[in-house]
Design an enzyme around this catalytic site. Sequence first.
Site, short mmCIF file in Angstrom:
data_model
loop_
_atom_site.label_atom_id
_atom_site.label_comp_id
_atom_site.label_asym_id
_atom_site.label_seq_id
_atom_site.Cartn_x
_atom_site.Cartn_y
_atom_site.Cartn_z
N GLY A 29 -23.94 33.53 10.72
CA GLY A 29 -24.65 33.56 12.00
C GLY A 29 -24.51 32.32 12.87
O GLY A 29 -25.31 32.10 13.78
N MET B 93 -11.51 27.71 8.56
CA MET B 93 -12.94 27.87 8.83
C MET B 93 -13.16 27.74 10.33
O MET B 93 -12.80 26.73 10.93
CB MET B 93 -13.75 26.79 8.10
N MET C 158 -21.36 29.52 -3.10
CA MET C 158 -21.89 28.22 -2.62
C MET C 158 -22.73 27.59 -3.71
O MET C 158 -23.56 28.27 -4.33
CB MET C 158 -22.76 28.45 -1.38
N PHE D 140 -23.33 28.76 6.22
CA PHE D 140 -24.31 29.74 6.72
C PHE D 140 -23.65 30.81 7.57
O PHE D 140 -22.72 30.51 8.34
CB PHE D 140 -25.38 29.02 7.56
N SER E 216 -17.88 40.10 4.71
CA SER E 216 -18.54 39.00 4.00
C SER E 216 -19.74 39.53 3.22
O SER E 216 -20.75 39.92 3.81
CB SER E 216 -18.99 37.96 5.04
N HIS F 241 -14.15 32.88 -1.92
CA HIS F 241 -14.13 31.66 -1.12
C HIS F 241 -15.01 30.63 -1.83
O HIS F 241 -16.23 30.72 -1.78
CB HIS F 241 -14.66 32.00 0.30
N SER G 52 -22.04 38.75 10.06
CA SER G 52 -23.19 39.26 10.82
C SER G 52 -22.82 39.62 12.26
O SER G 52 -23.54 40.36 12.92
CB SER G 52 -24.32 38.24 10.79
N ASP H 136 -12.62 32.71 9.13
CA ASP H 136 -13.96 32.90 8.56
C ASP H 136 -15.01 32.16 9.37
O ASP H 136 -14.95 30.93 9.47
CB ASP H 136 -13.93 32.40 7.11
N HIS I 99 -15.04 39.78 0.77
CA HIS I 99 -15.10 38.32 0.88
C HIS I 99 -16.36 37.80 0.17
O HIS I 99 -17.48 38.15 0.54
CB HIS I 99 -15.10 37.91 2.36
N MET J 150 -16.87 27.57 -2.16
CA MET J 150 -17.47 26.44 -1.45
C MET J 150 -18.27 25.66 -2.49
O MET J 150 -19.51 25.65 -2.47
CB MET J 150 -18.34 26.94 -0.30
N ASP K 31 -18.57 34.66 -0.71
CA ASP K 31 -18.89 33.27 -0.43
C ASP K 31 -19.64 32.66 -1.60
O ASP K 31 -20.82 32.96 -1.80
CB ASP K 31 -19.73 33.16 0.85
C1 DX5 Z 1 -19.66 30.95 6.50
C2 DX5 Z 1 -19.35 32.13 5.65
C3 DX5 Z 1 -18.97 33.40 6.35
C4 DX5 Z 1 -20.02 34.08 7.13
C5 DX5 Z 1 -19.33 34.80 8.25
O1 DX5 Z 1 -19.82 29.84 5.63
O2 DX5 Z 1 -18.24 31.74 4.85
O3 DX5 Z 1 -18.39 34.31 5.44
O4 DX5 Z 1 -20.78 34.95 6.38
O5 DX5 Z 1 -20.17 35.65 8.93
P1 DX5 Z 1 -20.74 35.43 10.44
O6 DX5 Z 1 -20.13 36.51 11.29
O7 DX5 Z 1 -22.20 35.63 10.27
O8 DX5 Z 1 -20.38 34.06 10.89
ZN ZN Z 2 -16.40 32.58 3.54
#
Ligand code: DX5
Ligand code: ZN
Length: 224
Positions: free
Chosen positions: A146, A138, A38, A144, A9, A67, A200, A177, A34, A69, A36
Amino acid sequence: MSKSLLAPSMMCMDLARTEETLKTFKEYGVDYLHMDVMDGEFVPNYALGTDFCNQLRKLTNIPLDIHLMIERPDLKIDRFNIQPGEIVAVHWESTPHVPRVLSAIREKGAKPFLAINPATPVDVIDHLIDAIDGVLVMTVNPGFAGQPMYSSALRKIRQVREFLDSHDREDALIEVDGNVSFEHAAQMREAGADIFVGGSSSVFFKGASMADNLMKMNRVIGKE
Ligand code: DX5
Ligand code: ZN
């Protein structure tokens, strides 16, 4: 079981280490990056945009796994410079025109995936089953890094696998994910996941080197 694929990610990456990170990814056989995306509307956060995707395309030949979002991806898909072979996941919850955006992705030679939030039922896949190459399940609420894994995540992965198989789509992939830790990744693999987003809690886990994290992740998901 199909071959597992790993997709770190990129929102978790230390930007100051971009070059060495991409080099290490190459060395340890990372399959996708990957991304993200947003928009502060579909999810209450902002991350990675079209320019960042383009920068990474110039720096590496590892394909992107985008991805989305964002609200109304059907109106914005052409801004993403999608390349053949990339994965692009669209949320079922993000537009009334999911089929339109999935077919736009396929027309570009990329792989359309349907992303579903933890509370979205599995059977929304039903009428889209021919329009997709995979499902992004998901395993946290999107927005987010973590967060803890959703309690019904493993059951959901199993349900999606069964749904796809029983509709003659054994070939369709399941991507997971959210909190794909080393421990969860093994359980998710067992439940039927194929593509693992490492954030993370695995690839970017701070307690060990990235090389060690990648080696451990490759072992856990059965890549070697
Ligand atoms: C969540 C994200 C993920 C996230 C996954 O919305 O799409 O890609 O970074 O990483 P961890 O391991 O921190 O959940
Ligand atoms: Zn993602």
